[in-house]
Design a protein around this motif. Structure first.
Motif, PDB file in Angstrom:
ATOM      1  N   SER A  12       0.824  -1.207   0.000  1.00 54.91           N
ATOM      2  CA  SER A  12       0.000   0.000   0.000  1.00 54.91           C
ATOM      3  C   SER A  12       0.857   1.256   0.000  1.00 54.91           C
ATOM      4  O   SER A  12       0.498   2.259  -0.630  1.00 54.91           O
ATOM      5  CB  SER A  12      -0.941   0.002   1.208  1.00 54.91           C
ATOM      6  OG  SER A  12      -0.206   0.050   2.418  1.00 54.91           O
ATOM      7  N   ALA A  13       2.000   1.221   0.697  1.00 54.02           N
ATOM      8  CA  ALA A  13       2.897   2.382   0.704  1.00 54.02           C
ATOM      9  C   ALA A  13       3.386   2.685  -0.713  1.00 54.02           C
ATOM     10  O   ALA A  13       3.415   3.845  -1.144  1.00 54.02           O
ATOM     11  CB  ALA A  13       4.071   2.128   1.639  1.00 54.02           C
ATOM     12  N   GLY A  14       3.760   1.643  -1.450  1.00 52.00           N
ATOM     13  CA  GLY A  14       4.206   1.836  -2.830  1.00 52.00           C
ATOM     14  C   GLY A  14       3.085   2.332  -3.718  1.00 52.00           C
ATOM     15  O   GLY A  14       3.294   3.216  -4.574  1.00 52.00           O
ATOM     16  N   ILE A  30      -3.852   5.869   3.472  1.00 47.94           N
ATOM     17  CA  ILE A  30      -4.639   5.347   2.341  1.00 47.94           C
ATOM     18  C   ILE A  30      -5.940   6.128   2.209  1.00 47.94           C
ATOM     19  O   ILE A  30      -6.333   6.526   1.102  1.00 47.94           O
ATOM     20  CB  ILE A  30      -4.916   3.849   2.522  1.00 47.94           C
ATOM     21  CG1 ILE A  30      -3.615   3.050   2.430  1.00 47.94           C
ATOM     22  CG2 ILE A  30      -5.898   3.352   1.463  1.00 47.94           C
ATOM     23  CD1 ILE A  30      -3.772   1.578   2.744  1.00 47.94           C
ATOM     24  N   ARG A  31      -6.626   6.352   3.327  1.00 48.02           N
ATOM     25  CA  ARG A  31      -7.896   7.085   3.277  1.00 48.02           C
ATOM     26  C   ARG A  31      -7.701   8.496   2.726  1.00 48.02           C
ATOM     27  O   ARG A  31      -8.484   8.969   1.901  1.00 48.02           O
ATOM     28  CB  ARG A  31      -8.513   7.154   4.675  1.00 48.02           C
ATOM     29  CG  ARG A  31      -9.107   5.841   5.167  1.00 48.02           C
ATOM     30  CD  ARG A  31      -9.985   6.082   6.388  1.00 48.02           C
ATOM     31  NE  ARG A  31     -10.536   4.828   6.895  1.00 48.02           N
ATOM     32  CZ  ARG A  31     -10.046   4.155   7.923  1.00 48.02           C
ATOM     33  NH1 ARG A  31      -8.974   4.619   8.570  1.00 48.02           N
ATOM     34  NH2 ARG A  31     -10.608   3.028   8.322  1.00 48.02           N
ATOM     35  N   GLN A  39      -8.557   0.957  -6.889  1.00 48.05           N
ATOM     36  CA  GLN A  39      -9.188  -0.320  -6.545  1.00 48.05           C
ATOM     37  C   GLN A  39      -8.279  -1.161  -5.645  1.00 48.05           C
ATOM     38  O   GLN A  39      -8.744  -1.791  -4.687  1.00 48.05           O
ATOM     39  CB  GLN A  39      -9.526  -1.080  -7.823  1.00 48.05           C
ATOM     40  CG  GLN A  39     -10.644  -0.445  -8.642  1.00 48.05           C
ATOM     41  CD  GLN A  39     -10.852  -1.125  -9.975  1.00 48.05           C
ATOM     42  OE1 GLN A  39     -10.016  -1.902 -10.445  1.00 48.05           O
ATOM     43  NE2 GLN A  39     -11.976  -0.835 -10.605  1.00 48.05           N
ATOM     44  N   ARG A  40      -6.972  -1.164  -5.944  1.00 46.35           N
ATOM     45  CA  ARG A  40      -6.039  -1.917  -5.111  1.00 46.35           C
ATOM     46  C   ARG A  40      -5.962  -1.335  -3.709  1.00 46.35           C
ATOM     47  O   ARG A  40      -5.937  -2.069  -2.716  1.00 46.35           O
ATOM     48  CB  ARG A  40      -4.652  -1.930  -5.754  1.00 46.35           C
ATOM     49  CG  ARG A  40      -4.581  -2.979  -6.835  1.00 46.35           C
ATOM     50  CD  ARG A  40      -3.213  -3.361  -7.311  1.00 46.35           C
ATOM     51  NE  ARG A  40      -2.076  -2.583  -6.961  1.00 46.35           N
ATOM     52  CZ  ARG A  40      -1.100  -2.283  -7.821  1.00 46.35           C
ATOM     53  NH1 ARG A  40      -1.187  -2.658  -9.084  1.00 46.35           N
ATOM     54  NH2 ARG A  40      -0.040  -1.620  -7.433  1.00 46.35           N
ATOM     55  N   LEU A  42      -6.999  -1.374   2.073  1.00 45.83           N
ATOM     56  CA  LEU A  42      -7.623  -0.741   3.241  1.00 45.83           C
ATOM     57  C   LEU A  42      -8.586  -1.709   3.918  1.00 45.83           C
ATOM     58  O   LEU A  42      -8.659  -1.768   5.160  1.00 45.83           O
ATOM     59  CB  LEU A  42      -8.364   0.517   2.807  1.00 45.83           C
ATOM     60  CG  LEU A  42      -9.022   1.331   3.923  1.00 45.83           C
ATOM     61  CD1 LEU A  42      -7.982   1.833   4.904  1.00 45.83           C
ATOM     62  CD2 LEU A  42      -9.811   2.498   3.336  1.00 45.83           C
ATOM     63  N   ARG A  43      -9.296  -2.488   3.134  1.00 45.47           N
ATOM     64  CA  ARG A  43     -10.217  -3.476   3.717  1.00 45.47           C
ATOM     65  C   ARG A  43      -9.447  -4.515   4.528  1.00 45.47           C
ATOM     66  O   ARG A  43      -9.852  -4.892   5.640  1.00 45.47           O
ATOM     67  CB  ARG A  43     -11.009  -4.166   2.605  1.00 45.47           C
ATOM     68  CG  ARG A  43     -12.061  -5.138   3.115  1.00 45.47           C
ATOM     69  CD  ARG A  43     -12.618  -5.978   1.993  1.00 45.47           C
ATOM     70  NE  ARG A  43     -11.601  -6.853   1.431  1.00 45.47           N
ATOM     71  CZ  ARG A  43     -11.199  -7.989   2.000  1.00 45.47           C
ATOM     72  NH1 ARG A  43     -11.705  -8.381   3.157  1.00 45.47           N
ATOM     73  NH2 ARG A  43     -10.275  -8.738   1.417  1.00 45.47           N
ATOM     74  N   ILE A  44      -8.311  -4.963   3.994  1.00 40.70           N
ATOM     75  CA  ILE A  44      -7.500  -5.968   4.702  1.00 40.70           C
ATOM     76  C   ILE A  44      -6.951  -5.389   6.005  1.00 40.70           C
ATOM     77  O   ILE A  44      -6.994  -6.028   7.054  1.00 40.70           O
ATOM     78  CB  ILE A  44      -6.347  -6.456   3.801  1.00 40.70           C
ATOM     79  CG1 ILE A  44      -6.903  -7.237   2.621  1.00 40.70           C
ATOM     80  CG2 ILE A  44      -5.370  -7.324   4.592  1.00 40.70           C
ATOM     81  CD1 ILE A  44      -5.853  -7.602   1.577  1.00 40.70           C
TER      82      ILE A  44
END
Length: 202
Positions: free
Chosen positions: A32-34, A108-109, A190-191, A196-198
């Motif tokens: 997610s950081a990338g 992310i948010r 989308q990714r 974020l869900r995980i």
């Protein structure tokens, strides 16, 4: 020992194919950081490209500064880039990215909020301004040689072509909005939604 007993006897935690929840979360945070950095870099490129068009478009006025009709048409196109750059500047000035290492979900948010705000603006402005920019470009081309608006208005064929073309572009604006969306950005969003869900699932 039958196959079922062998399967049950396998130590999956020691297996190369095992993934503990901690492993999944760590990998998700790293990915997610990338993705956040890549998405922000894409929108920054869009921002600097828009600034380039904002600076470059008015320079076309100097090609025919003595022709007010031509200058007005270039002004219509410049107005579009003023709106785009103004909005993007406001969004980036207000944007604060939380620490990706310490606050990955907040980062992310915040990034998703920025991306969706920019996308929503673009879809709206493209639908509204595409006919205006097209009309300005078309009339700018027609008046480049010194033709006056009165001359264009007095030619039914030219009026028909200009009106018909503009109406066609207006009708295609919905299609244009979909096609002009950056597919890379959509895939990254989308990714990040999935990541974020995980990260937020107990």
């Amino acid at each position: 020992m039958d196959l079922t007993e062998r399967w049950n006897a396998i130590d999956w935690q020691a297996s190369d194919f095992s993934f503990t929840p901690a492993d999944v979360l760590a990998a998700t945070r790293q990915q997610s950081a990338g993705d956040v950095r890549q998405l922000l870099q894409t929108y920054r490129r869009l921002y600097f490209m828009s600034i380039g068009f904002l600076v470059g478009t008015p320079l076309l006025m100097f090609l025919k500064p003595q022709e007010p009709e031509y200058v007005l048409c270039i002004g219509l196109i410049s107005f579009y880039w003023v709106l785009v750059v103004g909005f993007l500047t406001r969004q980036f000035v207000r944007f604060r990215l939380p620490d990706l290492a310490q606050q990955p979900t907040e980062a992310i948010r915040a990034t998703l909020h920025l991306a969706r705000s920019i996308n929503a603006f673009h879809t709206s402005i493209i639908g509204f301004m595409t006919p205006v920019v097209f009309l300005g470009s078309l009339l700018g081309t027609l008046t480049y040689g010194g033709t006056r608006f009165a001359q264009l208005a007095g030619n039914p064929l030219v009026v028909g072509i200009v009106a018909g073309s503009t109406l066609l572009v207006m009708g295609l604006s919905r299609w244009l909005r979909r096609k002009l969306m950056n597919r890379q950005c959509v895939a990254l969003i989308q990714r990040l939604d999935e990541q974020l869900r995980i990260l937020t699932t107990p």
